[in-house]
Design a protein around this motif. Sequence first.
Motif, PDB file in Angstrom:
ATOM      1  N   LEU A  63       0.830  -1.207   0.000  1.00 22.00           N
ATOM      2  CA  LEU A  63       0.000   0.000   0.000  1.00 22.00           C
ATOM      3  C   LEU A  63       0.869   1.264   0.000  1.00 22.00           C
ATOM      4  O   LEU A  63       0.536   2.251  -0.667  1.00 22.00           O
ATOM      5  N   ALA A  64       1.989   1.216   0.695  1.00 26.14           N
ATOM      6  CA  ALA A  64       2.885   2.377   0.757  1.00 26.14           C
ATOM      7  C   ALA A  64       3.464   2.699  -0.615  1.00 26.14           C
ATOM      8  O   ALA A  64       3.689   3.870  -0.942  1.00 26.14           O
ATOM      9  N   VAL A  65       3.680   1.685  -1.435  1.00 26.73           N
ATOM     10  CA  VAL A  65       4.229   1.890  -2.782  1.00 26.73           C
ATOM     11  C   VAL A  65       3.129   2.313  -3.749  1.00 26.73           C
ATOM     12  O   VAL A  65       3.207   3.359  -4.399  1.00 26.73           O
ATOM     13  N   PHE A  66       2.102   1.475  -3.865  1.00 26.84           N
ATOM     14  CA  PHE A  66       1.116   1.696  -4.910  1.00 26.84           C
ATOM     15  C   PHE A  66       0.198   2.880  -4.641  1.00 26.84           C
ATOM     16  O   PHE A  66      -0.263   3.524  -5.591  1.00 26.84           O
ATOM     17  N   SER A  67      -0.045   3.216  -3.395  1.00 24.01           N
ATOM     18  CA  SER A  67      -0.826   4.426  -3.115  1.00 24.01           C
ATOM     19  C   SER A  67      -0.056   5.666  -3.544  1.00 24.01           C
ATOM     20  O   SER A  67      -0.634   6.613  -4.067  1.00 24.01           O
ATOM     21  N   ARG A  68       1.242   5.640  -3.357  1.00 22.70           N
ATOM     22  CA  ARG A  68       2.064   6.780  -3.806  1.00 22.70           C
ATOM     23  C   ARG A  68       2.109   6.853  -5.328  1.00 22.70           C
ATOM     24  O   ARG A  68       2.019   7.935  -5.904  1.00 22.70           O
ATOM     25  N   ILE A  69       2.256   5.710  -5.980  1.00 23.88           N
ATOM     26  CA  ILE A  69       2.241   5.704  -7.450  1.00 23.88           C
ATOM     27  C   ILE A  69       0.909   6.252  -7.949  1.00 23.88           C
ATOM     28  O   ILE A  69       0.865   7.078  -8.866  1.00 23.88           O
ATOM     29  N   SER A  70      -0.173   5.812  -7.337  1.00 19.19           N
ATOM     30  CA  SER A  70      -1.506   6.272  -7.743  1.00 19.19           C
ATOM     31  C   SER A  70      -1.655   7.784  -7.551  1.00 19.19           C
ATOM     32  O   SER A  70      -2.150   8.493  -8.435  1.00 19.19           O
ATOM     33  N   ARG A  71      -1.216   8.280  -6.424  1.00 20.02           N
ATOM     34  CA  ARG A  71      -1.326   9.724  -6.158  1.00 20.02           C
ATOM     35  C   ARG A  71      -0.429  10.529  -7.097  1.00 20.02           C
ATOM     36  O   ARG A  71      -0.834  11.572  -7.602  1.00 20.02           O
ATOM     37  N   LEU A  72       0.784  10.044  -7.319  1.00 12.72           N
ATOM     38  CA  LEU A  72       1.680  10.733  -8.249  1.00 12.72           C
ATOM     39  C   LEU A  72       1.116  10.733  -9.666  1.00 12.72           C
ATOM     40  O   LEU A  72       1.275  11.714 -10.402  1.00 12.72           O
ATOM     41  N   SER A  73       0.438   9.657 -10.053  1.00  6.68           N
ATOM     42  CA  SER A  73      -0.127   9.601 -11.406  1.00  6.68           C
ATOM     43  C   SER A  73      -1.199  10.668 -11.598  1.00  6.68           C
ATOM     44  O   SER A  73      -1.381  11.168 -12.705  1.00  6.68           O
ATOM     45  N   ARG A  74      -1.874  11.046 -10.533  1.00  5.82           N
ATOM     46  CA  ARG A  74      -2.868  12.126 -10.637  1.00  5.82           C
ATOM     47  C   ARG A  74      -2.186  13.463 -10.944  1.00  5.82           C
ATOM     48  O   ARG A  74      -2.675  14.233 -11.769  1.00  5.82           O
ATOM     49  N   TYR A  75      -1.063  13.723 -10.280  1.00  2.25           N
ATOM     50  CA  TYR A  75      -0.327  14.961 -10.559  1.00  2.25           C
ATOM     51  C   TYR A  75       0.228  14.933 -11.989  1.00  2.25           C
ATOM     52  O   TYR A  75       0.205  15.944 -12.692  1.00  2.25           O
ATOM     53  N   LEU A  76       0.721  13.779 -12.406  1.00  2.00           N
ATOM     54  CA  LEU A  76       1.237  13.647 -13.765  1.00  2.00           C
ATOM     55  C   LEU A  76       0.121  13.852 -14.782  1.00  2.00           C
ATOM     56  O   LEU A  76       0.326  14.519 -15.800  1.00  2.00           O
ATOM     57  N   GLU A  77      -1.048  13.315 -14.525  1.00  2.00           N
ATOM     58  CA  GLU A  77      -2.161  13.455 -15.460  1.00  2.00           C
ATOM     59  C   GLU A  77      -2.557  14.920 -15.631  1.00  2.00           C
ATOM     60  O   GLU A  77      -2.841  15.378 -16.739  1.00  2.00           O
ATOM     61  N   VAL A  78      -2.558  15.680 -14.555  1.00  2.00           N
ATOM     62  CA  VAL A  78      -2.859  17.114 -14.636  1.00  2.00           C
ATOM     63  C   VAL A  78      -1.794  17.815 -15.482  1.00  2.00           C
ATOM     64  O   VAL A  78      -2.116  18.634 -16.345  1.00  2.00           O
ATOM     65  N   ALA A  79      -0.530  17.478 -15.263  1.00  4.56           N
ATOM     66  CA  ALA A  79       0.559  18.084 -16.039  1.00  4.56           C
ATOM     67  C   ALA A  79       0.446  17.712 -17.515  1.00  4.56           C
ATOM     68  O   ALA A  79       0.649  18.560 -18.395  1.00  4.56           O
ATOM     69  N   ARG A  80       0.105  16.477 -17.809  1.00  2.95           N
ATOM     70  CA  ARG A  80      -0.041  16.023 -19.198  1.00  2.95           C
ATOM     71  C   ARG A  80      -1.188  16.775 -19.885  1.00  2.95           C
ATOM     72  O   ARG A  80      -1.020  17.273 -20.994  1.00  2.95           O
TER      73      ARG A  80
END
Length: 178
Positions: free
Chosen positions: A35-52
């Motif tokens: 959960l510590a890994v994949f929750s961070r990946i999921s949250r970071l992907s949201r920031y990346l999606e906004v940037a994209r």
Amino acid sequence: MPTTPEDAAASRHDEVDRIVEGWQSARGDLDVAPLAVFSRISRLSRYLEVARRSAFADAGLEGWEFDMLSALRRSEEDALSPGALMHETLVTSGTMTTRIDKLVARGLVSKNRSPHDGRAVEVRLRPDGVARVDAAMERLLAAERELLEPLAPAGRSDLADALRTLLLTFETDDPPEG
């Protein structure tokens, strides 16, 4: 005292730490380390999606348009077939036909019969398509560099290597749909 940006970040807690701690408290019998890994990946992907979305919109493109134009731009060939584009962008035949037609209507690509095989179709970037995909890529890379700014170059490289190792265990010739 922290010596690197990574050390400084490790000494603080983020929202995922709170979530993990909550699950550890509620269900101490569970190993919540993933959960510590994949929750961070999921949250970071949201920031990346906004940037994209922002980078693409600034260049007058939607995400799928960038994907199509990008596949053509980085190709070593002068043109790609719809089948090659399907392989590059992971969409169905019907979706590909519609997308090519929309890009042709916008003047971003051309679609012609192959001079080598009159039955085959070739899709080529037009000058406006090149200009837009190049502008979007420049904006995207600037945004991605900003997102990675808290990591030192070695940390970026280590993260890329770790993610590659993980991703290679899932990637096949038949990627997941969706």
